[in-house]
Enzyme design. Structure first.
Site, PDB file in Angstrom:
ATOM      1  N   PRO A 247      29.961  37.512  19.103  1.00  0.00           N
ATOM      2  CA  PRO A 247      30.317  38.229  18.021  1.00  0.00           C
ATOM      3  C   PRO A 247      29.573  39.421  17.589  1.00  0.00           C
ATOM      4  CG  PRO A 247      28.913  36.232  17.472  1.00  0.00           C
ATOM      5  CD  PRO A 247      29.266  36.239  19.012  1.00  0.00           C
TER       6      PRO A 247
ATOM      7  N   CYS B 166      21.593  37.049  13.303  1.00  0.00           N
ATOM      8  CA  CYS B 166      21.592  38.441  12.946  1.00  0.00           C
ATOM      9  C   CYS B 166      20.499  38.834  12.124  1.00  0.00           C
ATOM     10  CB  CYS B 166      22.982  38.541  12.037  1.00  0.00           C
ATOM     11  SG  CYS B 166      23.100  40.257  11.340  1.00  0.00           S
TER      12      CYS B 166
ATOM     13  N   LYS C  45      24.743  29.750  16.592  1.00  0.00           N
ATOM     14  CA  LYS C  45      24.134  30.943  17.298  1.00  0.00           C
ATOM     15  C   LYS C  45      22.737  31.360  16.630  1.00  0.00           C
ATOM     16  CE  LYS C  45      25.499  34.855  19.559  1.00  0.00           C
ATOM     17  NZ  LYS C  45      24.337  35.919  19.437  1.00  0.00           N
TER      18      LYS C  45
ATOM     19  N   ASN D 231      22.323  33.919  25.723  1.00  0.00           N
ATOM     20  CA  ASN D 231      22.989  35.197  25.441  1.00  0.00           C
ATOM     21  C   ASN D 231      21.829  36.171  25.412  1.00  0.00           C
ATOM     22  OD1 ASN D 231      23.489  36.769  22.199  1.00  0.00           O
ATOM     23  ND2 ASN D 231      24.824  37.205  23.946  1.00  0.00           N
TER      24      ASN D 231
ATOM     25  N   ARG E 218      27.451  43.233  24.237  1.00  0.00           N
ATOM     26  CA  ARG E 218      27.540  44.903  24.547  1.00  0.00           C
ATOM     27  C   ARG E 218      28.460  45.323  26.140  1.00  0.00           C
ATOM     28  NH1 ARG E 218      21.647  46.911  23.784  1.00  0.00           N
ATOM     29  NH2 ARG E 218      21.479  44.761  24.346  1.00  0.00           N
TER      30      ARG E 218
END
Length: 342
Positions: free
Chosen positions: A17, A100, A139, A211, A234
């Site tokens: 995401p 995040c 995550k 990740n 990315r």
């Protein structure tokens, strides 16, 4: 999904995401390149779903399945209400963002700052599990700020497992909440793949994916030798053509980095033109679709001209789908050399 994958030894490849990137138009494109990749929405804040434009935030094309809704929030009541609302849209999974590092997310005391309180995150997961008709996953990062990841991460994972999380995706970097921008937090903190690999070895019966900094399918394959899943961000966005090798990767087929994957580029062109026609007819702009296509032809002769056309002509008022045709015509599809890992 995850229990079956563990039982069958099936690996999962996901596109991470990414705020401002993995919107519905991006996901539609990615699905044309891989039928098996797990696709994620941008993070959607629970408050926005409850009080905002639900249809715009949650709608998507049926072709996108399997697709995951990533939620941001730290209030169990709001997260469960958001799940009740979103359940009408048929997502395949709900994911809680605990990674995040942006200022906006910090001001709402969610995202990566939740790693300070694993007990609270576990309570959120438990509440979400009670109302979600689909798997609930997390995550996270390996730690934040001055935390010692080797100490913090095992305890955090233990709490997520105890709360019933169906899978845990780990970004193998710390997040520094003070002093680094979100972009810098994706690049500066060192990667610790060894720690994440150790977490998987110590939890063989729990689905754990990795990740962070994975640049191509060769690296993805190396991680899948240890991990249950691999997630690219990315790299998958900026060189979307590599997604055409994902289905072979998951099927244990050959992934040859030296040559182009098998992509029917003309069929992709026609599909995206038809899709963009619908977007424009519903009030959108061509650029809403084509901005996600700019990185398609890395390594091909004519790729620079392709990018120029989509970056200029597609952004003009009233631009139509003929711009997509012109951009594809600029590429030497037959003679160009494509590298999955470029």
């Amino acid at each position: 999904m995850y229990a079956e994958a563990l039982k069958d030894g099936r690996k999962i490849f996901a596109v991470a995401p990414m705020i401002d990137w993995t919107d519905r138009h991006c996901r539609f494109l990615h699905r044309q390149l891989s039928k098996q990749a797990l696709l994620y929405t941008e993070m959607v804040v629970a408050d926005a779903i409850i009080h905002g434009p639900r249809e715009r935030l949650l709608s998507y094309s049926p072709e996108e399945h399997p697709v995951v809704l990533q939620l941001g929030g730290s209030d169990a009541g709001k997260l469960t209400e958001a799940i009740r609302i979103a359940s009408e849209y048929g997502y395949d999974e709900i994911n809680l963002n605990v990674g995040c590092p942006s200022d906006r997310v910090q001001s709402g005391t969610f995202g990566a700052c939740l790693m300070r309180d694993g007990v609270h995150v576990a309570s959120l997961v438990e509440a979400m599990k009670k109302v979600s008709p689909v798997p609930v996953t997390v995550k996270c990062r390996i730690g934040i700020d001055d935390q010692e990841p080797a100490e913090v991460l095992p305890e955090f994972l233990s709490r997520m497992i105890g709360a019933g999380a169906d899978a845990i995706w780990i970004h193998a970097r710390k997040a520094w909440l003070q002093g680094l921008s979100p972009k810098e937090n994706r690049e500066i903190p060192p990667l610790d793949y060894a720690l994440v690999h150790r977490m998987k070895r110590e939890n063989p019966h729990v689905f754990i994916g990795i990740n962070g900094g994975i640049g191509d399918l060769t690296q993805a394959r190396e991680h899948l030798a240890v991990m249950d899943g691999v997630m690219l961000g990315r790299a998958a966005y900026q060189n979307a053509g590599l997604l055409a090798g994902v289905d072979d990767l998951l099927g244990s087929g050959a992934v040859d980095e030296r040559c182009r994957p098998e992509i029917d580029w003309l069929a992709l062109r026609d599909t995206m033109m038809e899709y963009a026609t619908g977007v424009i007819a519903s009030g959108g702009r061509l650029h809403h679709v084509t901005r996600h296509m700019v990185g398609l032809f890395q390594g091909y002769v004519g790729a620079r001209r392709f990018r120029q056309i989509l970056s200029t002509d597609a952004t003009r008022p009233g631009a139509g789908v003929d711009v997509i045709a012109a951009a594809f015509a600029a590429v030497d599809i037959e003679g160009g050399v494509k590298r999955l890992a470029s």
